[in-house]
Design an enzyme around this catalytic site. Sequence first.
Site, PDB file in Angstrom:
ATOM      1  N   HIS A 195      43.832   5.386  28.727  1.00 53.45           N
ATOM      2  CA  HIS A 195      44.377   4.951  30.014  1.00 53.45           C
ATOM      3  C   HIS A 195      43.883   3.544  30.318  1.00 53.45           C
ATOM      4  CE1 HIS A 195      45.200   4.787  34.355  1.00 53.45           C
ATOM      5  NE2 HIS A 195      44.002   4.251  34.446  1.00 53.45           N
ATOM      6  N   ASN A 252      48.345  10.391  24.581  1.00 51.83           N
ATOM      7  CA  ASN A 252      48.484   8.976  24.206  1.00 51.83           C
ATOM      8  C   ASN A 252      47.147   8.246  24.218  1.00 51.83           C
ATOM      9  OD1 ASN A 252      48.095   8.748  26.922  1.00 51.83           O
ATOM     10  ND2 ASN A 252      50.046   7.771  27.365  1.00 51.83           N
ATOM     11  N   GLU A 276      40.442   2.743  40.888  1.00 47.79           N
ATOM     12  CA  GLU A 276      39.962   3.567  39.767  1.00 47.79           C
ATOM     13  C   GLU A 276      38.500   3.263  39.423  1.00 47.79           C
ATOM     14  OE1 GLU A 276      42.953   2.882  36.773  1.00 47.79           O
ATOM     15  OE2 GLU A 276      44.472   4.037  37.878  1.00 47.79           O
ATOM     16  N   TYR A 286      45.124  10.485  39.241  1.00 42.89           N
ATOM     17  CA  TYR A 286      46.567  10.536  38.954  1.00 42.89           C
ATOM     18  C   TYR A 286      47.411  10.903  40.183  1.00 42.89           C
ATOM     19  CZ  TYR A 286      46.039   9.847  33.906  1.00 42.89           C
ATOM     20  OH  TYR A 286      45.784   9.308  32.665  1.00 42.89           O
TER      21      TYR A 286
HETATM   22  P1  IDP Z   1      50.570   4.740  31.434  1.00 44.76           P
HETATM   23  O1  IDP Z   1      49.356   5.550  31.061  1.00 44.76           O
HETATM   24  O2  IDP Z   1      51.164   4.043  30.234  1.00 44.76           O
HETATM   25  O3  IDP Z   1      50.321   3.811  32.596  1.00 44.76           O
HETATM   26  P2  IDP Z   1      52.088   6.405  33.298  1.00 44.76           P
HETATM   27  O4  IDP Z   1      53.565   6.355  33.432  1.00 44.76           O
HETATM   28  O5  IDP Z   1      51.264   5.817  34.386  1.00 44.76           O
HETATM   29  O6  IDP Z   1      51.701   5.778  31.871  1.00 44.76           O
HETATM   30  O7  IDP Z   1      51.706   7.949  33.119  1.00 44.76           O
HETATM   31  C1  IDP Z   1      50.352   8.355  33.197  1.00 44.76           C
HETATM   32  C2  IDP Z   1      50.080   9.313  32.065  1.00 44.76           C
HETATM   33  O8  IDP Z   1      50.843  10.504  32.241  1.00 44.76           O
HETATM   34  C3  IDP Z   1      50.488   8.809  30.676  1.00 44.76           C
HETATM   35  O9  IDP Z   1      49.506   7.978  30.093  1.00 44.76           O
HETATM   36  C4  IDP Z   1      50.689  10.103  29.909  1.00 44.76           C
HETATM   37  O10 IDP Z   1      49.444  10.634  29.448  1.00 44.76           O
HETATM   38  C5  IDP Z   1      51.242  11.023  30.996  1.00 44.76           C
HETATM   39  N1  IDP Z   1      52.709  11.060  30.964  1.00 44.76           N
HETATM   40  C6  IDP Z   1      53.550  10.101  31.403  1.00 44.76           C
HETATM   41  N2  IDP Z   1      54.837  10.460  31.233  1.00 44.76           N
HETATM   42  C7  IDP Z   1      54.782  11.684  30.667  1.00 44.76           C
HETATM   43  C8  IDP Z   1      55.815  12.597  30.240  1.00 44.76           C
HETATM   44  O11 IDP Z   1      57.006  12.360  30.359  1.00 44.76           O
HETATM   45  N3  IDP Z   1      55.373  13.766  29.700  1.00 44.76           N
HETATM   46  C9  IDP Z   1      54.048  14.078  29.562  1.00 44.76           C
HETATM   47  N4  IDP Z   1      53.073  13.241  29.958  1.00 44.76           N
HETATM   48  C10 IDP Z   1      53.438  12.072  30.496  1.00 44.76           C
HETATM   49 MG    MG Z   2      49.887   4.270  34.630  1.00 46.63          MG
END
Ligand code: IDP
Ligand code: MG
Length: 148
Positions: free
Chosen positions: A115, A112, A126, A49
């Site tokens: 990944h 969520n 990755e 990350y």
């Molecule tokens: P993605 O997984 O859909 O590509 P990214 O923007 O790359 O999303 O963010 C990586 C991970 O960081 C997300 O999957 C989520 O778990 C976490 N994340 C992203 N935005 C937030 C936030 O605003 N609050 C808390 N966790 C977040």
């Molecule tokens: Mg991402």
Amino acid sequence: MQTTYVMVKPDGVQRGLVGEIINRFERKGLRLVGLKSIIPSMELVEQHYAVHKERPFYSGLVEFVTSGPVVAMAWKGVDAISVCRNIIGATNGREADMGSIRGDFGMDIGYNLIHGSDGEETAAFELGLWFPEGLNEWTPVRETWVYE
Ligand code: IDP
Ligand code: MG
């Protein structure tokens, strides 16, 4: 053909969704070329990350993803990166389309479930990070009936 990195996060494992999640990629017609359950080190997740290092959620995210077992996977197929991102759905489960994994099972932006790599460069980075031992090359007989 592309190969992409997909990972069930600790919430997906804790909620007993590993089989359900793997099933969706498998049924789609993607080829499983790497799979393992691991409790990742802080160092590994920090590297994974690194692009989010300056974001306010970064330290919480690293803590979350290192909190228990994750299921690391590599899936291969034509346009596998975007196909897998579509199967996964938008970042926030409350906004993700129904039918996607996050849309069907998620209620949060942080927790969520899963990944997926977002581009060819990230996928290569990755996969190297999570599967330094390499992937399993094989040809599923069913692929004769997946691509014309
Ligand atoms: P993605 O997984 O859909 O590509 P990214 O923007 O790359 O999303 O963010 C990586 C991970 O960081 C997300 O999957 C989520 O778990 C976490 N994340 C992203 N935005 C937030 C936030 O605003 N609050 C808390 N966790 C977040
Ligand atoms: Mg991402």
